[in-house]
Design an enzyme around this catalytic site. Structure first.
Site, mmCIF file in Angstrom:
data_model
loop_
_atom_site.group_PDB
_atom_site.id
_atom_site.type_symbol
_atom_site.label_atom_id
_atom_site.label_comp_id
_atom_site.label_asym_id
_atom_site.label_seq_id
_atom_site.Cartn_x
_atom_site.Cartn_y
_atom_site.Cartn_z
ATOM 1 N N TRP A 73 -2.655 -3.820 6.959
ATOM 2 C CA TRP A 73 -3.893 -3.032 6.806
ATOM 3 C C TRP A 73 -4.843 -3.674 5.800
ATOM 4 O O TRP A 73 -4.406 -4.388 4.898
ATOM 5 C CB TRP A 73 -3.573 -1.592 6.402
ATOM 6 C CG TRP A 73 -2.957 -1.420 5.032
ATOM 7 C CD1 TRP A 73 -1.637 -1.449 4.720
ATOM 8 C CD2 TRP A 73 -3.647 -1.194 3.790
ATOM 9 N NE1 TRP A 73 -1.457 -1.269 3.371
ATOM 10 C CE2 TRP A 73 -2.674 -1.100 2.768
ATOM 11 C CE3 TRP A 73 -5.002 -1.061 3.422
ATOM 12 C CZ2 TRP A 73 -2.994 -0.875 1.427
ATOM 13 C CZ3 TRP A 73 -5.322 -0.841 2.088
ATOM 14 C CH2 TRP A 73 -4.312 -0.749 1.111
ATOM 15 N N GLU A 113 -4.226 -0.786 -10.898
ATOM 16 C CA GLU A 113 -4.187 -1.761 -9.796
ATOM 17 C C GLU A 113 -5.173 -2.898 -10.032
ATOM 18 O O GLU A 113 -4.884 -4.059 -9.727
ATOM 19 C CB GLU A 113 -4.513 -1.088 -8.456
ATOM 20 C CG GLU A 113 -3.518 -0.031 -7.992
ATOM 21 C CD GLU A 113 -2.209 -0.608 -7.457
ATOM 22 O OE1 GLU A 113 -2.124 -1.843 -7.299
ATOM 23 O OE2 GLU A 113 -1.271 0.181 -7.210
ATOM 24 N N GLU A 166 -1.078 -6.912 -3.140
ATOM 25 C CA GLU A 166 -1.436 -5.914 -4.149
ATOM 26 C C GLU A 166 -2.955 -5.795 -4.326
ATOM 27 O O GLU A 166 -3.469 -4.722 -4.620
ATOM 28 C CB GLU A 166 -0.806 -6.288 -5.498
ATOM 29 C CG GLU A 166 0.671 -5.960 -5.615
ATOM 30 C CD GLU A 166 0.918 -4.460 -5.778
ATOM 31 O OE1 GLU A 166 -0.008 -3.722 -6.142
ATOM 32 O OE2 GLU A 166 2.064 -4.047 -5.534
ATOM 33 N N HIS A 217 -4.961 -2.890 -3.019
ATOM 34 C CA HIS A 217 -4.839 -1.530 -3.555
ATOM 35 C C HIS A 217 -6.029 -1.157 -4.447
ATOM 36 O O HIS A 217 -6.662 -0.117 -4.248
ATOM 37 C CB HIS A 217 -3.524 -1.376 -4.342
ATOM 38 C CG HIS A 217 -2.307 -1.613 -3.503
ATOM 39 N ND1 HIS A 217 -1.059 -1.767 -4.030
ATOM 40 C CD2 HIS A 217 -2.166 -1.729 -2.161
ATOM 41 C CE1 HIS A 217 -0.190 -1.967 -3.063
ATOM 42 N NE2 HIS A 217 -0.836 -1.958 -1.916
ATOM 43 N N GLU A 251 7.429 -0.832 -9.353
ATOM 44 C CA GLU A 251 7.003 -0.634 -7.963
ATOM 45 C C GLU A 251 7.411 0.762 -7.490
ATOM 46 O O GLU A 251 6.678 1.407 -6.741
ATOM 47 C CB GLU A 251 7.619 -1.695 -7.038
ATOM 48 C CG GLU A 251 7.133 -3.116 -7.295
ATOM 49 C CD GLU A 251 5.723 -3.404 -6.778
ATOM 50 O OE1 GLU A 251 5.030 -2.483 -6.320
ATOM 51 O OE2 GLU A 251 5.335 -4.576 -6.852
ATOM 52 N N THR A 268 4.981 3.269 -9.061
ATOM 53 C CA THR A 268 3.684 3.334 -8.373
ATOM 54 C C THR A 268 3.842 3.963 -6.989
ATOM 55 O O THR A 268 2.953 4.651 -6.515
ATOM 56 C CB THR A 268 3.004 1.947 -8.248
ATOM 57 O OG1 THR A 268 3.972 1.007 -7.791
ATOM 58 C CG2 THR A 268 2.442 1.475 -9.563
ATOM 59 N N ASP A 309 3.402 0.250 0.698
ATOM 60 C CA ASP A 309 3.459 -1.133 0.193
ATOM 61 C C ASP A 309 4.331 -1.199 -1.060
ATOM 62 O O ASP A 309 5.138 -2.116 -1.230
ATOM 63 C CB ASP A 309 2.066 -1.640 -0.215
ATOM 64 C CG ASP A 309 1.176 -1.988 0.974
ATOM 65 O OD1 ASP A 309 1.619 -1.844 2.124
ATOM 66 O OD2 ASP A 309 0.024 -2.408 0.727
ATOM 67 N N GLU A 310 4.114 -0.234 -1.955
ATOM 68 C CA GLU A 310 4.856 -0.254 -3.231
ATOM 69 C C GLU A 310 6.361 -0.144 -2.981
ATOM 70 O O GLU A 310 7.159 -0.821 -3.630
ATOM 71 C CB GLU A 310 4.404 0.885 -4.163
ATOM 72 C CG GLU A 310 2.899 1.015 -4.374
ATOM 73 C CD GLU A 310 2.251 -0.124 -5.156
ATOM 74 O OE1 GLU A 310 2.835 -1.217 -5.233
ATOM 75 O OE2 GLU A 310 1.127 0.090 -5.666
ATOM 76 N N HIS A 345 7.655 -3.427 -1.778
ATOM 77 C CA HIS A 345 7.762 -4.356 -2.917
ATOM 78 C C HIS A 345 8.952 -4.002 -3.800
ATOM 79 O O HIS A 345 9.651 -4.883 -4.293
ATOM 80 C CB HIS A 345 6.475 -4.345 -3.757
ATOM 81 C CG HIS A 345 5.264 -4.818 -3.008
ATOM 82 N ND1 HIS A 345 3.983 -4.565 -3.422
ATOM 83 C CD2 HIS A 345 5.145 -5.540 -1.860
ATOM 84 C CE1 HIS A 345 3.123 -5.124 -2.571
ATOM 85 N NE2 HIS A 345 3.815 -5.711 -1.608
HETATM 86 FE FE LIG Z 1 2.984 -2.666 -6.643
HETATM 87 FE FE LIG Z 2 -0.172 -1.654 -6.102
#
Ligand SMILES: [Fe+2]
Ligand SMILES: [Fe+2]
Length: 330
Positions: free
Chosen positions: A33, A76, A112, A115, A165, A168, A197-198, A201
């Site tokens: 995305w 971020e 990242e 974000h 991670e 977040t 995503d976090e 990660h």
């Molecule tokens: Fe992150």
């Molecule tokens: Fe992030």
């Protein structure tokens, strides 16, 4: 061999799998995305209507919510600090071996970066925040940098990133829930996808630690122990507003997050517990005496910290930040 040299050996040994780890945990740029997927298209005919809708829906969300969203966004946006920190970790080398760990750091940074980008644009369009004040805080935070107490040690740094991670993930996920509840689907989806995503990660960094535990269990245990004993410092711990001294805004920002249940001291302990379970700390064998003691400490720590977390009192009233205008206090 010195501890430092062993760490370098371990990092070298794991480096051969970095490519596969990138394939496993990161998503190709052409399919992942992008911020534009969640924002009004400025080339489109409905651009102004969509902005109008964003501004109307923004009125439904309370003061503290905006403070937290701003603080999350600034955290971020301080990505240059994290990338430069990680590039400096022992075993990460962007000149000598650009296809090794530094490749992970670059690809992770590139993911990242979306974000802060998407949150920044959304906040700008929302009409609820003072962008100039936010921008000053962001610039301050990047120029103040951070010190997360990990030194250049890859073991400590991977404990830190595994923890962070997940923190977040929790924070963006809760913000998504609050937004959805207030009928703000766009913002809900946006924060939800960031939290995804976090989590991805987190799983990657936790696997790095898993792999280190397999080859150097005692030293990995000592690093985990060290990080938890000194407590995980949040990356925005130097947060300040314009005209104030370094770090002065952080406590009120974290009080605000705690007050609306976006990130609490109980979450901190939950994360610790998750890491202990995930790394099967109780099952590790062949440890030195020192590492056995560290394991005992870690196993008992969550219970102790839950008791402390219960006692923490958070101020009931909102703290007035320059980032969100008083006129919009709800
Ligand atoms: Fe992150
Ligand atoms: Fe992030």
């Amino acid at each position: 061999m010195s501890l430092k040299n062993v760490r370098l050996e371990v990092m070298k040994f794991l480096e051969k799998d970095v490519e596969a780890l990138i394939q496993k945990y990161l998503i190709p740029i052409d399919t992942i995305w992008q911020p534009a997927d969640f924002l009004p298209n400025s080339e489109g005919l409905t651009f102004f209507e969509e902005i109008q809708e964003i501004r109307e829906l923004s009125k439904e969300l309370p003061y503290d919510f905006w403070v937290v969203l701003v603080g999350d966004m600034i955290t971020e946006e301080a990505l240059p600090t994290y990338e430069s920190w990680l590039m400096d970790v022992e075993g990460v080398d962007q000149v000598g071996n650009p296809n090794g760990w530094s490749k992970w750091v670059k690809h992770w940074t590139a993911e990242e970066n979306r974000h802060g980008d998407v949150l920044n644009k959304y906040l700008y369009l929302s009409g609820r925040v003072n962008m100039r004040e936010i921008e000053k805080t962001t610039q301050y935070l990047i120029s103040d940098g951070f010190d997360i107490g990990t030194d250049r040690d890859p073991y400590k740094n991977f404990v830190y990133t595994s923890f962070q991670e997940l923190a977040t993930y929790i924070s963006h996920n809760r913000v998504a829930k609050i937004a959805k509840k207030a009928g703000n689907k766009r913002l809900g989806k946006m924060c939800q996808i960031i939290s995804g995503d976090e989590m991805r990660h987190h799983n990657a960094y936790a696997e790095f630690v898993d792999r280190i535990f397999k080859v150097d269990p005692s030293q990995m245990m000592m690093a985990f122990y060290y990080m938890m004993k000194q407590k995980i410092t949040m990356p925005a711990h130097f947060l300040r507003e314009s005209g104030d001294k370094i770090s002065t805004a952080f406590e009120e920002f974290s009080n605000t997050a705690q007050r609306i249940g976006v990130y609490t001291s109980t979450d901190y302990v939950d994360i610790l517990q998750k890491l202990i379970t995930r790394w099967e700390i109780d099952k590790l064998s062949n440890l030195t005496d020192e590492a056995e003691k560290a394991r005992d400490y870690l196993m008992k720590l969550p219970k102790r910290m839950y008791r402390l977390a219960e006692r923490i009192k958070i101020p009931e009233n909102s703290y007035q930040f320059k980032w969100v205008e008083p006129a919009t206090l709800k």
